[in-house]
Write a protein that holds these residues in place. Sequence first.
Motif, short mmCIF file in Angstrom:
data_model
loop_
_atom_site.label_atom_id
_atom_site.label_comp_id
_atom_site.label_asym_id
_atom_site.label_seq_id
_atom_site.Cartn_x
_atom_site.Cartn_y
_atom_site.Cartn_z
N GLY A 65 7.11 0.28 1.77
CA GLY A 65 6.64 0.93 3.16
C GLY A 65 5.04 0.47 3.16
N ILE A 66 4.71 0.56 4.36
CA ILE A 66 3.22 0.36 4.77
C ILE A 66 2.90 1.31 6.05
CG2 ILE A 66 3.93 -1.63 6.57
CD1 ILE A 66 1.35 -2.98 5.45
N ASN A 67 1.73 1.90 6.01
CA ASN A 67 1.45 2.81 6.93
C ASN A 67 0.87 1.96 8.16
OD1 ASN A 67 -1.35 1.74 5.88
ND2 ASN A 67 -2.33 3.75 6.33
N TRP A 68 0.56 2.57 9.36
CA TRP A 68 0.20 2.17 10.60
C TRP A 68 -0.86 1.09 10.35
CZ3 TRP A 68 -4.31 2.63 13.01
CH2 TRP A 68 -5.52 3.72 12.34
N SER A 69 -1.65 1.42 9.75
CA SER A 69 -2.92 0.54 9.81
C SER A 69 -2.94 -0.84 8.77
CB SER A 69 -4.27 1.20 9.59
OG SER A 69 -4.35 1.98 8.12
N GLY A 70 -1.85 -0.36 7.97
CA GLY A 70 -1.81 -1.60 7.03
C GLY A 70 -2.60 -1.46 5.59
N ASP A 71 -3.29 -0.42 5.41
CA ASP A 71 -4.28 -0.34 4.30
C ASP A 71 -3.71 0.61 3.24
OD1 ASP A 71 -6.41 2.44 5.55
OD2 ASP A 71 -4.28 2.46 5.58
N ARG A 72 -2.25 1.06 3.50
CA ARG A 72 -1.68 1.68 2.46
C ARG A 72 -0.06 1.06 2.17
NH1 ARG A 72 -1.50 8.07 2.47
NH2 ARG A 72 -0.49 7.58 0.70
N THR A 73 0.14 0.53 1.05
CA THR A 73 1.54 0.16 0.80
C THR A 73 2.18 0.90 -0.48
OG1 THR A 73 0.64 -1.47 -0.40
CG2 THR A 73 0.91 -2.10 1.81
N TYR A 74 3.20 1.10 -0.48
CA TYR A 74 4.09 1.55 -1.63
C TYR A 74 5.50 1.00 -1.54
CZ TYR A 74 4.71 4.30 2.83
OH TYR A 74 4.92 4.70 3.96
N TYR A 75 5.97 1.01 -2.99
CA TYR A 75 7.07 0.14 -3.26
C TYR A 75 7.86 0.99 -4.39
CZ TYR A 75 4.13 -3.62 -1.88
OH TYR A 75 3.11 -4.58 -1.14
N SER A 76 9.40 0.87 -4.35
CA SER A 76 10.12 1.48 -5.27
C SER A 76 9.94 0.67 -6.64
CB SER A 76 11.35 1.18 -4.68
OG SER A 76 11.77 -0.06 -4.84
N ASP A 77 10.09 1.20 -7.71
CA ASP A 77 9.93 0.73 -9.19
C ASP A 77 10.58 -0.53 -9.37
OD1 ASP A 77 9.77 3.94 -10.79
OD2 ASP A 77 8.03 2.78 -9.65
N PRO A 78 11.86 -0.81 -8.74
CA PRO A 78 12.71 -2.10 -9.07
C PRO A 78 11.91 -3.24 -8.49
CG PRO A 78 14.17 -0.42 -8.57
CD PRO A 78 12.94 0.04 -8.20
N VAL A 79 10.96 -3.07 -7.41
CA VAL A 79 10.39 -4.44 -6.76
C VAL A 79 9.06 -4.39 -7.00
CG1 VAL A 79 12.22 -4.05 -5.13
CG2 VAL A 79 9.92 -3.19 -4.51
N LYS A 80 8.49 -3.43 -7.75
CA LYS A 80 6.91 -3.20 -7.73
C LYS A 80 6.36 -4.60 -8.56
CE LYS A 80 5.67 0.73 -8.08
NZ LYS A 80 5.44 2.20 -8.54
N GLY A 81 5.31 -5.42 -8.08
CA GLY A 81 4.71 -6.43 -8.67
C GLY A 81 5.62 -7.71 -8.18
N ARG A 82 6.66 -7.61 -7.62
CA ARG A 82 7.35 -8.73 -7.13
C ARG A 82 7.48 -8.77 -5.64
NH1 ARG A 82 12.81 -9.33 -8.23
NH2 ARG A 82 13.20 -6.94 -7.78
N PHE A 83 7.37 -7.83 -4.92
CA PHE A 83 7.75 -7.91 -3.30
C PHE A 83 6.23 -7.32 -3.02
CE2 PHE A 83 12.37 -7.07 -3.03
CZ PHE A 83 12.71 -7.92 -3.72
N THR A 84 6.01 -7.88 -1.67
CA THR A 84 4.87 -7.45 -1.03
C THR A 84 4.92 -7.19 0.40
OG1 THR A 84 3.17 -8.77 -2.47
CG2 THR A 84 2.27 -7.95 -0.52
N ILE A 85 4.81 -6.18 1.01
CA ILE A 85 4.97 -5.67 2.33
C ILE A 85 3.54 -5.90 3.19
CG2 ILE A 85 4.54 -3.33 2.19
CD1 ILE A 85 6.53 -2.84 4.20
N SER A 86 3.80 -6.54 4.38
CA SER A 86 2.49 -6.49 5.03
C SER A 86 2.81 -6.32 6.48
CB SER A 86 1.88 -7.95 4.68
OG SER A 86 2.63 -9.10 5.23
N ARG A 87 2.04 -6.34 7.30
CA ARG A 87 2.15 -6.20 8.95
C ARG A 87 1.02 -6.85 9.72
NH1 ARG A 87 2.72 -0.01 10.20
NH2 ARG A 87 2.88 -0.81 12.39
N ASP A 88 1.57 -7.17 10.88
CA ASP A 88 0.49 -7.70 11.74
C ASP A 88 0.87 -7.05 13.27
OD1 ASP A 88 -0.79 -9.09 13.73
OD2 ASP A 88 -0.29 -11.28 12.72
N ASN A 89 -0.29 -6.27 13.30
CA ASN A 89 -0.06 -5.50 14.43
C ASN A 89 -0.13 -6.07 15.83
OD1 ASN A 89 0.56 -3.11 13.06
ND2 ASN A 89 -1.55 -2.22 13.30
#
Length: 125
Positions: free
Chosen positions: A50-74
């Motif tokens: 997940g990623i918050n509205w501004s993109g400065d906070r992201t969070y991941y489930s344990d199985p994907v942490k360190g392998r997946f990256t979420i980002s957004r372009d508003n």
Amino acid sequence: QVQLVESGGGLVQAGGSLRLSCAVSGLSFSTYTMVWFRQAPGKERQFVAGINWSGDRTYYSDPVKGRFTISRDNAKNTVYLQMNSLKPEDTAVYYCAAGSPTSRDYMSTMAYDYWGQGTQVTVSS
């Protein structure tokens, strides 16, 4: 009319990478938390990232942490999921969703109002 359209899924070998995109229209994209869930056959839909509205906070489930990256372009109303070091257990339909979750329910499907149709990711061993 709100639309979330995922793309970028496909078949990849273990250890490979994919980048999913979710293009959003019909809502104020920059005001929503955006997330990715996935659902494997016979299993419940599970939170991935997940990623918050501004993109400065992201969070991941344990199985994907360190392998997946979420980002957004508003500016483009688009959220991305970069998936590296893919494993066969990552095989699932991946869904993006938009909502306004709290810190208590952000991993629950019930916290999100809008969903895409999903894109299949298959990782072969």
